[in-house]
Design an enzyme around this catalytic site. Structure first.
Site, PDB file in Angstrom:
ATOM      1  N   ASP A  40      -1.428  77.088  30.551  1.00  0.00           N
ATOM      2  CA  ASP A  40      -1.197  78.423  29.999  1.00  0.00           C
ATOM      3  C   ASP A  40      -2.256  78.751  28.951  1.00  0.00           C
ATOM      4  O   ASP A  40      -2.871  77.837  28.382  1.00  0.00           O
ATOM      5  CB  ASP A  40       0.186  78.489  29.332  1.00  0.00           C
ATOM      6  CG  ASP A  40       1.308  78.246  30.332  1.00  0.00           C
ATOM      7  OD1 ASP A  40       1.101  78.516  31.527  1.00  0.00           O
ATOM      8  OD2 ASP A  40       2.369  77.768  29.900  1.00  0.00           O
TER       9      ASP A  40
HETATM   10  N1  URA Z   1       3.804  73.498  31.607  1.00  0.00           N
HETATM   11  C1  URA Z   1       3.815  74.633  30.891  1.00  0.00           C
HETATM   12  O1  URA Z   1       4.852  75.179  30.590  1.00  0.00           O
HETATM   13  N2  URA Z   1       2.620  75.147  30.534  1.00  0.00           N
HETATM   14  C2  URA Z   1       1.459  74.583  30.818  1.00  0.00           C
HETATM   15  O2  URA Z   1       0.398  75.114  30.444  1.00  0.00           O
HETATM   16  C3  URA Z   1       1.462  73.387  31.563  1.00  0.00           C
HETATM   17  C4  URA Z   1       2.652  72.868  31.942  1.00  0.00           C
END
Ligand code: URA
Length: 237
Positions: free
Chosen positions: A106
């Site tokens: 993310d």
């Molecule tokens: N899980 C998440 O919630 N976000 C990420 O960036 C990676 C794994």
């Protein structure tokens, strides 16, 4: 034998841009098997030829593998009209290799992101079938408990009813936790912890398979993976 044009060879080594290559070759700075090369279009055996730039060997690799310490605020994408992407952290001569991120973190997640031009490798790393564990360090609102650990072992059911594969949740002495998952569903770790009533405040990926994020890499920095590091990705499930 793997015949390739000299300018393509130099470009694939990430040594210079196409325009620079022409000048470099014309000025006699490149040698192939000990003989100065003057024609960028000359063909060579990419598997056997010894190509040198100013005396330094340029080693041709079919595929390229990097580890990036992804900073916050950057998209896990190759290109975006408006926002900065992880590929913007790479210099133009490496971007020309058509690199892409292996899966996604993310925008606000930090840490270990692999960058490659090898589609099969990326697929293997991402696929839950390969059983490659991704390890995250999470700081949550409220402290995770032994019940949460048990729920992870059983397989968390997300708010939308999706059932996750069994995963590991380890509580650390400072109240933060380590989460180990094999899947890569959208916002997976955040949604798993949210399902336990522990929303995530900060998330960092620290390990993929047996490969740990190199602690000497500052946020936004990357390094080429050695053969040994590459093997470690596939090990240490
Ligand atoms: N899980 C998440 O919630 N976000 C990420 O960036 C990676 C794994």
């Amino acid at each position: 034998m793997f015949l390739m044009r000299l300018d393509k060879y130099i470009s694939e080594c990430g040594a210079a841009s196409r325009r620079e290559i022409k000048l470099i070759v014309k000025s006699g700075r490149i040698s192939v098997d000990g003989i100065v090369a003057t024609a960028p279009e000359m063909k060579l055996d990419a598997e056997k030829a010894v190509v040198r730039l100013d005396g330094t060997i340029l080693k041709y690799e079919k595929y390229h593998y990097f580890m990036l310490n992804k900073p916050e605020g950057v998209l896990s994408a190759t290109d975006d009209g408006k926002q900065k992407t992880v590929l913007d952290l790479f210099p133009p001569e490496l971007r020309r290799l058509k690199l892409f991120p292996v899966g996604r973190l993310d925008k606000d997640t930090t840490g270990l992101l692999l960058i490659t031009d090898d589609g099969d490798f990326a697929h293997k790393v991402i696929s839950p079938k390969s059983g490659i564990v991704k390890t995250y360090h999470a700081v949550t609102e409220g402290t995770v408990t032994a019940e949460d650990t048990a729920a992870f072992e059983q397989g968390i059911v997300l708010a939308d009813g999706t059932k996750c594969l069994p995963a590991e949740l380890e509580i650390l002495p400072d109240g933060s936790c380590l989460v180990k998952v094999m899947e890569g569903k959208y916002h997976q770790v955040k949604r798993m912890l949210a399902a336990c009533g522990k929303p995530v405040k900060a998330l960092k990926r620290i390990k993929i398979g047996g490969l740990e994020l190199d602690k000497s890499l500052k946020a936004g920095e990357f390094s080429a993976l050695s053969q040994e590091q590459l093997c470690r990705v596939m090990m240490g499930k």
